[in-house]
Design an enzyme around this catalytic site. Structure first.
Site, PDB file in Angstrom:
ATOM      1  N   ASP A  44      35.260  26.730  43.979  1.00  0.00           N
ATOM      2  CA  ASP A  44      36.334  27.206  43.109  1.00  0.00           C
ATOM      3  C   ASP A  44      36.940  25.970  42.457  1.00  0.00           C
ATOM      4  O   ASP A  44      37.674  25.222  43.097  1.00  0.00           O
ATOM      5  CB  ASP A  44      37.385  27.974  43.931  1.00  0.00           C
ATOM      6  CG  ASP A  44      38.601  28.383  43.098  1.00  0.00           C
ATOM      7  OD1 ASP A  44      38.577  28.203  41.869  1.00  0.00           O
ATOM      8  OD2 ASP A  44      39.580  28.880  43.698  1.00  0.00           O
ATOM      9  N   LYS A  95      41.426  21.619  33.866  1.00  0.00           N
ATOM     10  CA  LYS A  95      40.722  22.878  33.590  1.00  0.00           C
ATOM     11  C   LYS A  95      41.266  23.545  32.328  1.00  0.00           C
ATOM     12  O   LYS A  95      40.548  24.236  31.618  1.00  0.00           O
ATOM     13  CB  LYS A  95      40.866  23.818  34.792  1.00  0.00           C
ATOM     14  CG  LYS A  95      40.127  25.145  34.662  1.00  0.00           C
ATOM     15  CD  LYS A  95      40.264  25.927  35.957  1.00  0.00           C
ATOM     16  CE  LYS A  95      39.669  27.314  35.869  1.00  0.00           C
ATOM     17  NZ  LYS A  95      39.793  28.048  37.140  1.00  0.00           N
ATOM     18  N   ASP A 149      45.265  37.485  39.072  1.00  0.00           N
ATOM     19  CA  ASP A 149      45.034  36.087  39.461  1.00  0.00           C
ATOM     20  C   ASP A 149      46.088  35.191  38.817  1.00  0.00           C
ATOM     21  O   ASP A 149      46.042  34.923  37.622  1.00  0.00           O
ATOM     22  CB  ASP A 149      43.627  35.665  39.018  1.00  0.00           C
ATOM     23  CG  ASP A 149      43.239  34.264  39.507  1.00  0.00           C
ATOM     24  OD1 ASP A 149      44.137  33.524  39.964  1.00  0.00           O
ATOM     25  OD2 ASP A 149      42.047  33.921  39.424  1.00  0.00           O
ATOM     26  N   GLU A 160      35.658  34.555  38.353  1.00  0.00           N
ATOM     27  CA  GLU A 160      36.564  34.495  39.510  1.00  0.00           C
ATOM     28  C   GLU A 160      36.908  35.877  40.074  1.00  0.00           C
ATOM     29  O   GLU A 160      36.921  36.052  41.298  1.00  0.00           O
ATOM     30  CB  GLU A 160      37.826  33.720  39.130  1.00  0.00           C
ATOM     31  CG  GLU A 160      37.562  32.221  38.992  1.00  0.00           C
ATOM     32  CD  GLU A 160      38.655  31.466  38.260  1.00  0.00           C
ATOM     33  OE1 GLU A 160      39.703  32.089  37.942  1.00  0.00           O
ATOM     34  OE2 GLU A 160      38.478  30.265  37.989  1.00  0.00           O
TER      35      GLU A 160
END
Length: 618
Positions: A24, A87, A211, A187
Site C-alpha cells: 500500500d 503520491k 477511504d 485500493e
C-alpha cells in the site's frame, strides 16, 4: 506455466516457492504485507513498533537518502529537503497542483509546460516516480529483513480514480525500486478482499468503500459478482484528508493566539511544528474530550466539540461525494450491503458517525483501517502466486506494449499483466509545424528506450492537415483480443484520417526469454530512468527554446533592449545545457528562463487584450 523467482542481487533465476508481496503506497504512510501461515500480515520494522512507514523522504547534507520515521523527524528542522505527500503529485503536471503549492514545505518547479512535475532539492531535480521508488525500496528492505530472502515481485495498490499516467508512474516507481509489479490493484478492491468479500465466487455484493487517508479521500461503489470486481462509480477529492483536519486545528490555534498566518506559513519550521502538534491533537481527540499542548510558547488547546465543529464542513464534503457516487452508480442506499472504512482518518468519531448515518447501517471497521488495503494487496498477491486454487485468474499480457516517441523513448500504452481482451487509447500530437505524416512504431518490452525492446511493426499515418505543432490530435488505440492478436489503430481526430496494423505480440518469445527480458529491465531500471530523464529534459527544453524564440519574434515592440538581450542570453544558456548530458543543469536553465520570462509573458498578454478591446464597449 513456468514461474521464475528472480534474485536481483545476482541476476539468477532461482527455484523456490513463489512469494509476491502486497504494498500500500500511501500519501501519508505506506505498508508491506504478505501471507504468513495462511493469514495476511503487515510487516513491522526492526523495532517491532509499527507496520506504518511514513511516506516521507529526506535528503541529508551529505547526500544520504532517509525514508520513514527518521525522515519524518526532519519535517521541522529541514522542511525544504524533506518530501512528503508525494503520491499527490504522481502523474500530475504543475498546472494540476499550482493552486496548493503553498501547502508543501519543499519546492515544486513551475516549468510552464504540461510535463510532469519536478521537485527541486538543493541543485537536483527529482520526479515523483524517483521519490516514490525510495519509499518502495524501504518497504522492500523491510520485508527482506523480516524474511531473510530477496523479494522481487509485488502487487501495488492505487486509488480507483488514478488515470493511466498515474498507474504507469506507480509501475515505474516499482521497477526503479527493483520490483516486478505484477498487478496494480484498486485500493477499494484490496480493502474488500481483506474482509473476505469476493473470495467466494458464489456470492454477489454491492459495497461502498469510504477511504479517508492523510491527503486524499475517495468513495467507491463496487459490485462483486462471480469473483469479478466492477467499480460502478468513484468520487472523491484528491486534496482532502487528515492533513486538512490538522490544518483546520492549526488555523484555529493561529486565530485563538492572534497570530499572523502569513508569517507562520513563511516560517517553515514553526508551521511544521504546529502541523505535527495538530496531528497529535487529532489522534488524542479520538478517545479524549480535550487536548492541551504547546509549541514555542504558543498555547495549543482544543476540545472534541470544537474539533468536530471545525471539521464538520470537511466531513460534509465527503458525504456529498458519497451521495454523488451513489447517483453515478445508479444504486439506492438500500442496495448497499456493506460500508467498509479505510484510512487512519476514519478513526475520527465524527467521521464514523456521519458515514453510518448517511448509509443507514453500522460501518465495517474491524480490520485495522491503516492496514486493510495492504492486507488485501497481500491476498491478491497470494492469488497471483497460485496459492488459492479455487479462484480463477483472467489471461494477462506477458510483456508491455507501446510506441516510440521523441528521442527514441518507449511510451507504454498497454502495461504488462493487463487483463485481456482489452482496448486502450491515448492521444498524441505532432512535434513539427506543418507535419503531414506521423510514423507509429509498435514495440514490446520493459525497457525505457526502444533500442532495448522488440519491434513488432510500424505504419505511417498519412494526410494529416498541415497545422502548427501541438494542434493535431492523434488518438492511438491498442486493441488486444483473447488470442493475443494486437490491432493498432491511429486516427487524426480533426480530419478523421486513420490507419491501422495487426501484429502478434508474443510470437517467437519463450517463457525463459520473457523472464530474462524482465530481469534485464529491472536490473537496468536506474540507468534507464537516468537516460529517460535526460531525453525528456532535452525534449522539454527544445520546446521552451522554440517558444522563447517565437515570443521574441512576436513581441519586439513591447520589450526593451535589456529584456530582449537577457531573454536571448538565457535561451542560449538553455541551448548550451541541452548540448550537455546533465539533466539537472538543463532543468536549472529552464527554470531560470521561465522565471525571467513569466512577467514578460503576462505583460504581452495584457497588451494583446488591450489592443483587442480598443474601440469596443463592455
Amino acid at each position: 506455466m513456468a514461474k521464475f523467482a528472480i534474485d536481483l542481487k545476482s541476476g539468477d533465476i532461482k527455484n523456490e516457492a513463489e512469494l509476491i508481496v502486497g504494498i500500500d503506497l500511501g500519501t501519508t504512510n505506506s505498508l508491506v504485507a504478505y501471507i504468513k501461515n495462511g493469514q495476511a500480515e503487515a510487516v513491522k520494522g526492526k523495532n517491532g513498533k509499527s507496520t506504518l512507514v511514513p511516506s516521507v523522504v529526506h535528503f541529508s547534507p551529505e547526500g544520504k537518502i532517509v525514508v520513514g520515521d527518521a525522515a519524518k523527524e526532519k519535517l521541522i528542522s529541514d522542511p525544504e529537503n524533506t518530501i512528503y505527500s508525494v503520491k499527490r503529485l504522481m502523474g500530475k503536471s504543475y498546472g494540476d497542483v499550482q493552486g496548493v503549492q503553498q501547502y508543501f514545505g519543499y519546492q515544486i518547479i513551475d516549468n510552464d509546460t504540461e510535463s510532469l512535475v519536478k521537485i527541486r532539492v538543493k541543485d537536483k531535480f527529482y520526479t515523483p516516480i524517483e521519490l516514490s521508488a525510495e519509499i518502495l525500496k524501504a518497504l522492500k528492505n523491510r520485508i527482506e529483513e523480516e524474511l531473510d530472502r530477496v523479494v522481487s515481485k509485488a502487487v501495488i495498490t492505487v486509488p480507483a480514480y488514478f488515470n493511466d499516467s498515474q498507474r504507469q508512474a506507480t509501475r515505474d516507481a516499482g521497477k526503479l525500486a527493483g520490483l516486478d509489479v505484477l498487478r496494480i490493484v484498486n485500493e477499494p478492491t484490496a480493502a474488500s478482499l481483506a474482509y473476505g468479500i469476493g473470495l467466494d465466487q458464489s456470492e454477489s455484493h454491492t459495497i461502498a468503500v469510504y477511504d479517508l487517508g492523510g491527503g486524499t479521500f475517495d468513495i467507491s461503489i463496487l459490485r462483486i459478482q462471480d469473483g469479478v470486481f466492477e467499480v460502478l462509480a468513484t468520487n472523491g477529492d484528491t486534496f482532502l484528508g487528515g492533513d486538512d483536519f490538522d490544518r483546520a486545528i492549526v488555523d484555529y490555534w493561529t486565530a485563538e493566539n492572534k497570530l499572523d498566518s502569513t508569517q507562520i506559513n513563511a516560517d517553515k519550521e514553526l508551521s511544521q511544528a504546529l502541523r505535527l502538534q495538530a496531528e497529535k491533537a487529532k489522534k488524542a481527540l479520538s478517545s479524549e474530550s480535550e487536548y492541551r499542548g504547546e509549541v514555542n510558547t504558543i498555547s495549543c488547546q482544543i476540545t472534541r466539540e470544537q474539533f468536530d465543529e471545525l471539521i464538520q464542513p470537511l466531513v460534509d464534503r465527503t458525504i456529498a461525494c458519497c451521495q454523488n457516487a451513489l447517483k453515478d452508480a445508479q444504486v439506492q442506499l438500500a442496495d448497499i450491503d456493506r460500508v467498509i472504512m479505510v484510512g487512519g482518518s476514519t478513526r475520527v468519531p465524527l467521521v464514523r458517525e456521519s458515514v453510518g448515518q448517511t448509509f443507514g447501517q453500522e460501518v465495517y471497521d474491524k480490520v485495522n483501517p491503516d492496514e486493510v488495503v495492504a492486507l488485501g494487496a497481500a491476498i491478491q498477491a497470494d492469488i497471483l502466486a497460485g496459492n488459492q486454487k479455487d479462484i480463477l485468474l483472467l489471461d494477462v499480457t506477458p510483456l508491455s506494449l507501446g510506441i516510440e516517441t521523441v528521442g527514441g523513448l518507449m511510451d507504454i500504452i498497454l502495461p504488462r499483466n493487463s487483463k485481456i481482451p482489452t482496448r486502450v487509447g491515448r492521444r498524441y500530437t505532432t512535434s513539427v509545424d506543418g507535419q503531414r505524416n506521423l510514423k507509429i512504431a509498435v514495440y514490446q518490452g520493459e525497457r525505457d528506450l526502444i533500442q532495448h525492446n522488440r519491434k513488432l511493426g510500424e505504419f505511417i499515418l498519412k494526410g494529416i492537415p498541415p497545422m502548427p505543432a501541438g494542434l493535431p490530435k492523434v488518438e492511438i488505440q491498442f486493441i488486444l483480443n483473447a488470442d493475443g492478436i494486437l490491432k493498432v489503430k491511429a486516427e487524426e481526430l480533426r480530419s478523421n484520417v486513420e490507419q491501422e496494423i495487426e501484429v502478434k505480440p508474443t510470437y517467437g518469445i519463450s517463457e525463459e526469454e520473457m523472464a530474462l527480458m524482465l530481469i534485464d529491465s529491472i536490473q537496468n531500471a536506474a540507468d534507464d530512468m537516468t537516460v529517460r530523464a535526460l531525453l525528456e529534459a532535452r525534449n522539454e527544453a527544445n520546446n521552451i527554446v522554440l517558444s522563447a524564440e517565437r515570443f521574441l519574434g512576436q513581441n519586439q515592440e513591447i520589450l526593451n533592449e535589456e529584456e530582449i538581450a537577457t531573454t536571448r542570453s538565457l535561451t542560449q544558456a538553455l541551448r548550451d545545457a541541452v548540448a550537455g548530458t546533465d539533466k539537472d543543469a538543463i532543468n536549472q536553465a529552464m527554470e531560470t528562463l521561465n522565471t525571467y520570462t513569466a512577467p514578460l509573458a503576462h505583460r504581452a498578454m495584457d497588451f494583446a487584450l488591450l489592443e483587442a478591446m480598443k474601440g469596443k464597449q463592455i
